[in-house]
Design an enzyme around this catalytic site. Sequence first.
Site, PDB file in Angstrom:
ATOM      1  CE  LYS A  25      -3.441   0.978   2.543  1.00  0.00           C
ATOM      2  NZ  LYS A  25      -4.096   1.267   3.845  1.00  0.00           N
ATOM      3  NE  ARG A  30       5.377   7.258   0.972  1.00  0.00           N
ATOM      4  CZ  ARG A  30       4.568   6.804   1.918  1.00  0.00           C
ATOM      5  NH1 ARG A  30       3.735   5.798   1.646  1.00  0.00           N
ATOM      6  NH2 ARG A  30       4.561   7.347   3.119  1.00  0.00           N
ATOM      7  NE  ARG A 127      -6.854   8.331  10.207  1.00  0.00           N
ATOM      8  CZ  ARG A 127      -6.129   7.488   9.485  1.00  0.00           C
ATOM      9  NH1 ARG A 127      -6.660   6.893   8.425  1.00  0.00           N
ATOM     10  NH2 ARG A 127      -4.871   7.238   9.813  1.00  0.00           N
ATOM     11  CB  SER A 170       3.557  11.149  10.525  1.00  0.00           C
ATOM     12  OG  SER A 170       2.726  10.939   9.394  1.00  0.00           O
ATOM     13  CD  GLN A 172      -0.402   8.348   6.435  1.00  0.00           C
ATOM     14  OE1 GLN A 172      -1.102   9.287   6.818  1.00  0.00           O
ATOM     15  NE2 GLN A 172      -0.825   7.096   6.504  1.00  0.00           N
ATOM     16  CG  ASP A 322       0.186   0.626   9.364  1.00  0.00           C
ATOM     17  OD1 ASP A 322      -0.582   1.360  10.015  1.00  0.00           O
ATOM     18  OD2 ASP A 322       0.686   0.961   8.273  1.00  0.00           O
ATOM     19  CE  LYS A 349      -1.783   4.808  12.375  1.00  0.00           C
ATOM     20  NZ  LYS A 349      -1.124   5.208  11.097  1.00  0.00           N
ATOM     21  NE  ARG A 353      -5.881   0.519  12.949  1.00  0.00           N
ATOM     22  CZ  ARG A 353      -5.180   0.756  11.847  1.00  0.00           C
ATOM     23  NH1 ARG A 353      -3.894   1.025  11.939  1.00  0.00           N
ATOM     24  NH2 ARG A 353      -5.764   0.727  10.658  1.00  0.00           N
TER      25      ARG A 353
END
Length: 436
Positions: A25, A30, A127, A170, A172, A322, A349, A353
Amino acid sequence: MKNESQVIVRPARGVRGSVQLPGDKSVSHRYAMLAGIADGPSRLENYSTGADCASTLGCMRALGVKWERKDGAENAIEVQGGGLSLAAPAAPLDCGNSGSTMRMLSGIVAGQKFTSEMIGDESLSRRPMERVIQPLSAMGAQIISLGGKPPLQINGGELKAIDYKMPVASAQVKSCLLFAGLFAEGETRVEETVRTRDHGEVALRAFGAKVERRGVGTGYEARIRGGQRLRGIEARIPGDLSSAAFFLCATALFPGSCLTIPNLLMNPTRARLLDVLVQIGLRVSVMQLQEIHCEMVGSLQVEGGRLKGATIAGADSAALIDEIPVLAAIAPYSEQGIEVRDAKELRVKESDRIAAVAANLRLMGAEVEEREDGLRIPGGQSLHGAELHSFGDHRIAMAFAIAALRAEGETLIRGAESAAISYPAFFEALEEIVER
Protein backbone atom coordinates in the site's frame (compact mmCIF):
# COMPACT_ATOMS: atom_id res chain seq x y z
CA MET A 1 -18.12 -18.67 5.46
CA LYS A 2 -18.90 -15.14 4.38
CA ASN A 3 -22.28 -13.45 4.58
CA GLU A 4 -22.35 -9.82 3.43
CA SER A 5 -20.57 -7.82 6.13
CA GLN A 6 -19.72 -10.68 8.47
CA VAL A 7 -17.36 -13.63 8.41
CA ILE A 8 -17.12 -16.74 10.57
CA VAL A 9 -13.63 -17.99 11.39
CA ARG A 10 -13.25 -21.58 12.61
CA PRO A 11 -10.32 -22.84 14.67
CA ALA A 12 -7.33 -24.26 12.79
CA ARG A 13 -4.60 -26.76 13.66
CA GLY A 14 -1.89 -25.24 11.50
CA VAL A 15 -0.79 -23.13 8.54
CA ARG A 16 0.92 -24.43 5.42
CA GLY A 17 1.46 -23.28 1.84
CA SER A 18 2.32 -20.12 -0.06
CA VAL A 19 0.61 -16.75 -0.35
CA GLN A 20 1.19 -14.14 -3.07
CA LEU A 21 0.36 -10.71 -1.68
CA PRO A 22 -1.03 -7.66 -3.47
CA GLY A 23 1.30 -4.71 -3.95
CA ASP A 24 2.43 -2.78 -0.89
CA LYS A 25 0.00 0.00 0.00
CA SER A 26 2.67 2.50 1.02
CA VAL A 27 4.56 2.06 -2.25
CA SER A 28 1.40 1.95 -4.41
CA HIS A 29 0.12 5.29 -3.07
CA ARG A 30 3.40 7.06 -3.65
CA TYR A 31 4.07 5.54 -7.07
CA ALA A 32 0.60 6.53 -8.32
CA MET A 33 1.04 10.12 -7.15
CA LEU A 34 4.55 10.53 -8.54
CA ALA A 35 3.67 8.80 -11.82
CA GLY A 36 0.94 11.39 -12.27
CA ILE A 37 3.39 14.32 -12.01
CA ALA A 38 6.25 12.63 -13.90
CA ASP A 39 7.17 13.32 -17.51
CA GLY A 40 6.00 10.43 -19.68
CA PRO A 41 4.28 7.10 -19.05
CA SER A 42 4.66 4.72 -16.13
CA ARG A 43 3.60 1.09 -15.82
CA LEU A 44 2.96 -0.12 -12.27
CA GLU A 45 2.47 -3.89 -11.98
CA ASN A 46 1.00 -5.60 -8.90
CA TYR A 47 -0.61 -2.32 -7.83
CA SER A 48 -2.42 -2.64 -4.49
CA THR A 49 -5.94 -4.07 -4.76
CA GLY A 50 -7.09 -2.14 -1.67
CA ALA A 51 -9.78 0.54 -1.70
CA ASP A 52 -7.39 3.11 -0.20
CA CYS A 53 -5.03 2.93 -3.18
CA ALA A 54 -8.02 3.06 -5.53
CA SER A 55 -8.93 6.35 -3.82
CA THR A 56 -5.50 7.72 -4.74
CA LEU A 57 -6.01 6.73 -8.39
CA GLY A 58 -9.45 8.36 -8.37
CA CYS A 59 -8.03 11.61 -7.03
CA MET A 60 -5.26 11.61 -9.63
CA ARG A 61 -7.84 11.15 -12.39
CA ALA A 62 -9.86 14.06 -10.97
CA LEU A 63 -6.66 16.14 -11.24
CA GLY A 64 -6.42 15.43 -14.97
CA VAL A 65 -4.04 12.45 -14.89
CA LYS A 66 -4.87 9.80 -17.47
CA TRP A 67 -4.47 6.18 -16.37
CA GLU A 68 -5.96 2.83 -17.21
CA ARG A 69 -6.02 -0.58 -15.62
CA LYS A 70 -4.61 -3.30 -17.87
CA ASP A 71 -6.16 -6.75 -17.95
CA GLY A 72 -4.20 -9.78 -16.83
CA ALA A 73 -2.68 -11.37 -13.76
CA GLU A 74 -0.19 -8.55 -13.19
CA ASN A 75 -2.89 -6.10 -12.02
CA ALA A 76 -1.05 -3.39 -13.92
CA ILE A 77 -1.83 0.32 -13.98
CA GLU A 78 -0.56 2.44 -16.87
CA VAL A 79 -0.29 6.13 -16.03
CA GLN A 80 0.35 8.92 -18.51
CA GLY A 81 2.27 11.53 -16.56
CA GLY A 82 1.87 15.13 -17.60
CA GLY A 83 4.56 16.82 -15.55
CA LEU A 84 4.34 18.88 -12.39
CA SER A 85 1.28 20.92 -13.43
CA LEU A 86 -2.07 19.24 -12.79
CA ALA A 87 -5.60 20.30 -13.80
CA ALA A 88 -8.05 21.97 -11.44
CA PRO A 89 -10.58 19.36 -10.25
CA ALA A 90 -14.22 19.88 -11.18
CA ALA A 91 -15.41 18.32 -7.91
CA PRO A 92 -13.99 17.60 -4.45
CA LEU A 93 -11.15 15.08 -4.32
CA ASP A 94 -12.72 12.07 -2.58
CA CYS A 95 -10.10 10.30 -0.48
CA GLY A 96 -12.59 7.75 0.88
CA ASN A 97 -11.15 6.11 4.00
CA SER A 98 -7.56 6.87 3.05
CA GLY A 99 -5.62 9.14 5.36
CA SER A 100 -2.53 8.31 3.27
CA THR A 101 -4.19 9.79 0.18
CA MET A 102 -5.29 12.98 1.90
CA ARG A 103 -2.08 13.66 3.78
CA MET A 104 0.40 12.91 1.00
CA LEU A 105 -1.58 14.29 -1.94
CA SER A 106 -2.12 17.55 -0.04
CA GLY A 107 1.60 18.21 -0.53
CA ILE A 108 1.19 17.99 -4.30
CA VAL A 109 -2.02 20.02 -4.64
CA ALA A 110 -0.53 22.70 -2.35
CA GLY A 111 1.95 23.41 -5.15
CA GLN A 112 -0.73 23.82 -7.85
CA LYS A 113 -2.11 27.16 -8.96
CA PHE A 114 -5.72 26.34 -8.14
CA THR A 115 -7.98 25.49 -5.24
CA SER A 116 -8.74 21.89 -4.27
CA GLU A 117 -11.21 20.52 -1.76
CA MET A 118 -10.29 17.20 -0.19
CA ILE A 119 -13.02 15.13 1.45
CA GLY A 120 -13.31 11.67 2.99
CA ASP A 121 -15.72 9.26 4.61
CA GLU A 122 -17.01 9.54 8.17
CA SER A 123 -13.95 7.82 9.64
CA LEU A 124 -11.43 9.93 7.73
CA SER A 125 -13.33 13.09 8.66
CA ARG A 126 -12.41 12.45 12.31
CA ARG A 127 -8.68 12.04 11.70
CA PRO A 128 -6.14 14.81 12.51
CA MET A 129 -4.81 16.83 9.58
CA GLU A 130 -3.20 19.71 11.47
CA ARG A 131 0.07 17.82 11.15
CA VAL A 132 0.12 18.61 7.40
CA ILE A 133 -1.85 21.87 7.56
CA GLN A 134 0.71 23.63 9.75
CA PRO A 135 3.88 22.95 7.70
CA LEU A 136 2.14 23.39 4.32
CA SER A 137 0.81 26.75 5.53
CA ALA A 138 4.37 27.69 6.52
CA MET A 139 5.39 26.89 2.94
CA GLY A 140 2.80 29.33 1.60
CA ALA A 141 -0.35 27.28 0.99
CA GLN A 142 -3.65 28.60 2.32
CA ILE A 143 -5.66 25.80 3.93
CA ILE A 144 -9.13 25.98 5.45
CA SER A 145 -10.38 23.13 7.65
CA LEU A 146 -12.89 22.32 10.37
CA GLY A 147 -10.82 22.25 13.53
CA GLY A 148 -7.82 20.71 11.81
CA LYS A 149 -9.88 17.83 10.38
CA PRO A 150 -11.31 17.09 6.92
CA PRO A 151 -12.66 18.40 4.68
CA LEU A 152 -9.67 20.51 3.61
CA GLN A 153 -9.79 23.43 1.19
CA ILE A 154 -6.29 23.94 -0.17
CA ASN A 155 -5.54 27.13 -2.08
CA GLY A 156 -2.30 26.22 -3.81
CA GLY A 157 0.31 28.39 -5.43
CA GLU A 158 3.93 29.42 -5.09
CA LEU A 159 5.61 27.55 -2.25
CA LYS A 160 8.82 28.32 -0.40
CA ALA A 161 11.12 25.75 1.13
CA ILE A 162 11.18 25.24 4.90
CA ASP A 163 13.25 23.49 7.54
CA TYR A 164 10.75 21.43 9.52
CA LYS A 165 11.24 19.26 12.58
CA MET A 166 8.28 16.91 12.83
CA PRO A 167 6.56 16.89 16.25
CA VAL A 168 4.78 13.59 15.44
CA ALA A 169 6.53 10.61 13.85
CA SER A 170 4.71 10.14 10.54
CA ALA A 171 5.96 8.79 7.24
CA GLN A 172 2.86 10.27 5.57
CA VAL A 173 3.67 13.79 6.77
CA LYS A 174 7.29 13.41 5.72
CA SER A 175 6.24 12.30 2.23
CA CYS A 176 3.73 15.17 2.02
CA LEU A 177 6.43 17.75 2.71
CA LEU A 178 9.00 16.19 0.38
CA PHE A 179 6.39 16.10 -2.39
CA ALA A 180 5.56 19.75 -1.67
CA GLY A 181 9.29 20.44 -1.79
CA LEU A 182 9.28 19.56 -5.50
CA PHE A 183 7.16 22.69 -6.07
CA ALA A 184 8.97 24.97 -3.61
CA GLU A 185 11.68 27.52 -4.22
CA GLY A 186 14.84 26.40 -2.46
CA GLU A 187 15.67 23.27 -0.49
CA THR A 188 13.11 21.71 1.84
CA ARG A 189 14.51 19.90 4.88
CA VAL A 190 12.44 17.51 7.02
CA GLU A 191 13.86 16.24 10.30
CA GLU A 192 12.40 13.52 12.52
CA THR A 193 13.57 12.47 15.97
CA VAL A 194 12.27 8.93 15.42
CA ARG A 195 13.02 7.51 12.00
CA THR A 196 9.89 6.49 10.10
CA ARG A 197 9.36 4.53 6.90
CA ASP A 198 11.28 6.00 3.99
CA HIS A 199 9.03 5.01 1.08
CA GLY A 200 8.57 8.64 0.03
CA GLU A 201 12.30 9.27 -0.27
CA VAL A 202 12.86 5.94 -2.04
CA ALA A 203 9.98 6.54 -4.48
CA LEU A 204 11.22 10.02 -5.33
CA ARG A 205 14.65 8.58 -6.13
CA ALA A 206 13.05 5.83 -8.25
CA PHE A 207 11.35 8.53 -10.34
CA GLY A 208 14.65 10.38 -10.80
CA ALA A 209 14.61 13.03 -8.07
CA LYS A 210 17.66 13.73 -5.96
CA VAL A 211 16.90 13.35 -2.26
CA GLU A 212 19.64 13.70 0.33
CA ARG A 213 19.30 11.58 3.46
CA ARG A 214 21.41 11.34 6.59
CA GLY A 215 21.24 10.59 10.29
CA VAL A 216 21.01 13.49 12.72
CA GLY A 217 21.91 12.39 16.25
CA THR A 218 19.42 9.64 17.05
CA GLY A 219 17.12 10.92 14.31
CA TYR A 220 17.17 11.45 10.60
CA GLU A 221 16.71 14.15 7.97
CA ALA A 222 15.76 14.26 4.29
CA ARG A 223 16.34 17.18 1.90
CA ILE A 224 14.91 17.89 -1.54
CA ARG A 225 15.46 20.83 -3.88
CA GLY A 226 12.49 22.31 -5.71
CA GLY A 227 12.02 22.36 -9.46
CA GLN A 228 13.23 18.83 -10.17
CA ARG A 229 11.49 16.91 -12.95
CA LEU A 230 10.44 13.32 -12.54
CA ARG A 231 10.53 10.62 -15.20
CA GLY A 232 8.11 7.74 -15.68
CA ILE A 233 9.12 4.22 -14.67
CA GLU A 234 8.17 0.60 -15.21
CA ALA A 235 7.97 -1.22 -11.89
CA ARG A 236 6.52 -4.28 -10.23
CA ILE A 237 5.36 -3.28 -6.77
CA PRO A 238 6.51 -5.82 -4.16
CA GLY A 239 4.05 -7.59 -1.86
CA ASP A 240 2.61 -5.68 1.09
CA LEU A 241 4.61 -6.35 4.26
CA SER A 242 1.86 -5.07 6.55
CA SER A 243 -0.56 -7.55 4.96
CA ALA A 244 2.08 -10.25 5.33
CA ALA A 245 2.07 -9.59 9.09
CA PHE A 246 -1.30 -11.34 9.45
CA PHE A 247 -0.12 -14.52 7.74
CA LEU A 248 3.21 -14.44 9.60
CA CYS A 249 1.38 -14.17 12.93
CA ALA A 250 -0.96 -17.00 11.90
CA THR A 251 2.10 -19.18 11.26
CA ALA A 252 3.61 -18.15 14.60
CA LEU A 253 0.52 -19.48 16.42
CA PHE A 254 1.18 -23.11 15.46
CA PRO A 255 4.51 -24.86 16.05
CA GLY A 256 5.54 -26.79 12.96
CA SER A 257 3.55 -24.62 10.55
CA CYS A 258 5.36 -23.52 7.38
CA LEU A 259 4.58 -20.67 4.98
CA THR A 260 6.30 -19.13 1.95
CA ILE A 261 5.72 -15.53 0.82
CA PRO A 262 7.43 -14.59 -2.48
CA ASN A 263 8.21 -11.12 -3.88
CA LEU A 264 7.79 -9.32 -0.56
CA LEU A 265 8.83 -5.76 0.28
CA MET A 266 11.89 -5.92 2.56
CA ASN A 267 12.51 -2.21 3.14
CA PRO A 268 14.90 -1.81 6.13
CA THR A 269 12.56 0.73 7.77
CA ARG A 270 9.88 -1.98 7.82
CA ALA A 271 12.13 -4.90 8.81
CA ARG A 272 11.60 -4.38 12.55
CA LEU A 273 8.46 -6.52 12.15
CA LEU A 274 10.58 -9.52 11.24
CA ASP A 275 12.94 -8.86 14.15
CA VAL A 276 10.03 -8.88 16.61
CA LEU A 277 8.50 -12.01 15.09
CA VAL A 278 11.85 -13.80 15.39
CA GLN A 279 12.05 -12.58 19.00
CA ILE A 280 8.67 -14.12 19.82
CA GLY A 281 9.53 -17.45 18.22
CA LEU A 282 8.94 -17.40 14.45
CA ARG A 283 11.76 -18.94 12.42
CA VAL A 284 12.42 -16.73 9.38
CA SER A 285 14.57 -17.36 6.30
CA VAL A 286 15.05 -14.59 3.69
CA MET A 287 15.79 -15.71 0.13
CA GLN A 288 16.41 -14.05 -3.25
CA LEU A 289 17.03 -10.62 -1.75
CA GLN A 290 17.55 -7.92 -4.39
CA GLU A 291 17.15 -4.19 -4.89
CA ILE A 292 14.48 -3.10 -7.39
CA HIS A 293 13.83 0.62 -7.98
CA CYS A 294 15.72 1.42 -4.78
CA GLU A 295 13.46 -0.87 -2.67
CA MET A 296 14.66 -4.19 -1.23
CA VAL A 297 12.56 -7.19 -2.31
CA GLY A 298 12.86 -10.81 -1.24
CA SER A 299 11.04 -14.04 -0.46
CA LEU A 300 10.31 -15.34 3.03
CA GLN A 301 10.05 -18.86 4.33
CA VAL A 302 8.77 -19.01 7.91
CA GLU A 303 8.11 -21.76 10.45
CA GLY A 304 6.15 -21.63 13.67
CA GLY A 305 7.84 -22.39 17.00
CA ARG A 306 7.22 -21.66 20.68
CA LEU A 307 5.42 -18.34 20.94
CA LYS A 308 7.28 -16.24 23.52
CA GLY A 309 6.65 -12.57 24.35
CA ALA A 310 7.85 -9.04 23.63
CA THR A 311 7.78 -5.40 24.65
CA ILE A 312 7.12 -2.87 21.89
CA ALA A 313 8.06 0.68 22.84
CA GLY A 314 9.81 3.85 21.67
CA ALA A 315 11.01 3.79 18.07
CA ASP A 316 9.63 0.28 17.64
CA SER A 317 6.10 1.54 18.24
CA ALA A 318 6.46 4.01 15.38
CA ALA A 319 8.05 1.39 13.12
CA LEU A 320 5.32 -1.18 13.85
CA ILE A 321 2.31 1.12 14.07
CA ASP A 322 0.31 -0.82 11.44
CA GLU A 323 1.34 -4.25 12.72
CA ILE A 324 0.67 -3.72 16.44
CA PRO A 325 -3.03 -4.74 16.23
CA VAL A 326 -2.27 -8.27 15.01
CA LEU A 327 0.70 -8.67 17.37
CA ALA A 328 -1.59 -7.67 20.24
CA ALA A 329 -4.33 -10.01 19.01
CA ILE A 330 -2.05 -13.05 19.31
CA ALA A 331 -0.43 -11.86 22.57
CA PRO A 332 -2.64 -13.97 24.90
CA TYR A 333 -1.33 -17.14 23.25
CA SER A 334 2.31 -16.22 23.91
CA GLU A 335 4.20 -17.46 26.97
CA GLN A 336 5.21 -14.09 28.47
CA GLY A 337 2.62 -11.82 26.85
CA ILE A 338 3.13 -8.60 24.90
CA GLU A 339 3.31 -5.05 26.21
CA VAL A 340 2.84 -2.04 23.92
CA ARG A 341 3.95 1.44 25.00
CA ASP A 342 4.46 4.83 23.28
CA ALA A 343 1.76 4.04 20.70
CA LYS A 344 -0.79 6.78 21.35
CA GLU A 345 -0.98 7.30 17.57
CA LEU A 346 -3.10 4.13 17.48
CA ARG A 347 -5.92 6.16 19.06
CA VAL A 348 -6.35 8.24 15.88
CA LYS A 349 -6.18 5.60 13.16
CA GLU A 350 -9.22 4.30 11.23
CA SER A 351 -10.54 3.41 14.67
CA ASP A 352 -9.22 3.81 18.19
CA ARG A 353 -7.13 0.68 17.75
CA ILE A 354 -6.09 0.45 21.39
CA ALA A 355 -9.73 0.41 22.54
CA ALA A 356 -10.79 -1.88 19.69
CA VAL A 357 -8.12 -4.49 20.42
CA ALA A 358 -8.91 -4.42 24.14
CA ALA A 359 -12.66 -4.73 23.58
CA ASN A 360 -12.41 -7.69 21.23
CA LEU A 361 -9.84 -9.55 23.34
CA ARG A 362 -12.10 -9.20 26.39
CA LEU A 363 -15.02 -10.57 24.42
CA MET A 364 -12.85 -13.62 23.70
CA GLY A 365 -12.16 -14.03 27.43
CA ALA A 366 -8.73 -12.44 27.64
CA GLU A 367 -7.28 -10.36 30.43
CA VAL A 368 -6.12 -6.99 29.01
CA GLU A 369 -4.82 -3.81 30.59
CA GLU A 370 -5.65 -0.82 28.40
CA ARG A 371 -3.44 2.24 28.76
CA GLU A 372 -3.55 5.68 27.18
CA ASP A 373 -0.57 4.91 24.96
CA GLY A 374 -0.76 1.13 24.67
CA LEU A 375 -1.70 -2.24 26.13
CA ARG A 376 -0.39 -4.91 28.46
CA ILE A 377 -1.63 -8.38 27.53
CA PRO A 378 -0.50 -11.27 29.76
CA GLY A 379 0.52 -14.55 28.14
CA GLY A 380 -0.56 -18.11 28.83
CA GLN A 381 -4.24 -17.40 28.19
CA SER A 382 -6.88 -19.47 26.38
CA LEU A 383 -9.47 -17.67 24.26
CA HIS A 384 -12.92 -18.69 23.14
CA GLY A 385 -14.85 -17.79 20.03
CA ALA A 386 -17.08 -14.73 20.28
CA GLU A 387 -19.05 -12.20 18.29
CA LEU A 388 -16.62 -9.39 17.50
CA HIS A 389 -16.72 -6.13 15.54
CA SER A 390 -14.21 -4.62 13.16
CA PHE A 391 -15.09 -1.07 14.26
CA GLY A 392 -14.95 -0.26 10.53
CA ASP A 393 -11.19 -0.85 10.62
CA HIS A 394 -9.52 -3.21 8.15
CA ARG A 395 -6.61 -4.07 10.44
CA ILE A 396 -8.90 -4.91 13.36
CA ALA A 397 -11.01 -7.22 11.16
CA MET A 398 -7.95 -9.07 9.90
CA ALA A 399 -6.15 -9.17 13.26
CA PHE A 400 -9.03 -10.95 14.96
CA ALA A 401 -9.42 -13.41 12.12
CA ILE A 402 -5.91 -14.50 13.12
CA ALA A 403 -6.68 -14.57 16.87
CA ALA A 404 -9.75 -16.71 16.10
CA LEU A 405 -7.64 -19.46 14.54
CA ARG A 406 -6.49 -20.69 17.98
CA ALA A 407 -9.66 -19.89 19.91
CA GLU A 408 -12.05 -22.58 21.16
CA GLY A 409 -15.14 -22.50 18.96
CA GLU A 410 -16.19 -20.27 16.08
CA THR A 411 -15.71 -16.52 15.96
CA LEU A 412 -18.02 -14.17 14.08
CA ILE A 413 -16.54 -10.86 12.91
CA ARG A 414 -19.05 -8.19 12.01
CA GLY A 415 -18.04 -5.42 9.61
CA ALA A 416 -15.62 -7.80 7.92
CA GLU A 417 -16.01 -5.96 4.62
CA SER A 418 -13.66 -3.30 6.00
CA ALA A 419 -10.77 -5.63 5.10
CA ALA A 420 -11.27 -4.47 1.51
CA ILE A 421 -9.68 -1.14 2.45
CA SER A 422 -6.28 -2.82 2.12
CA TYR A 423 -6.83 -6.45 1.10
CA PRO A 424 -10.16 -7.45 -0.51
CA ALA A 425 -9.16 -11.13 -0.89
CA PHE A 426 -7.82 -11.53 2.66
CA PHE A 427 -10.33 -14.04 4.00
CA GLU A 428 -10.11 -16.21 0.88
CA ALA A 429 -6.29 -16.16 1.02
CA LEU A 430 -6.37 -17.11 4.72
CA GLU A 431 -8.65 -20.07 4.07
CA GLU A 432 -6.25 -21.39 1.44
CA ILE A 433 -3.35 -21.76 3.89
CA VAL A 434 -5.03 -22.91 7.12
CA GLU A 435 -5.19 -26.61 8.02
CA ARG A 436 -8.11 -28.00 9.98
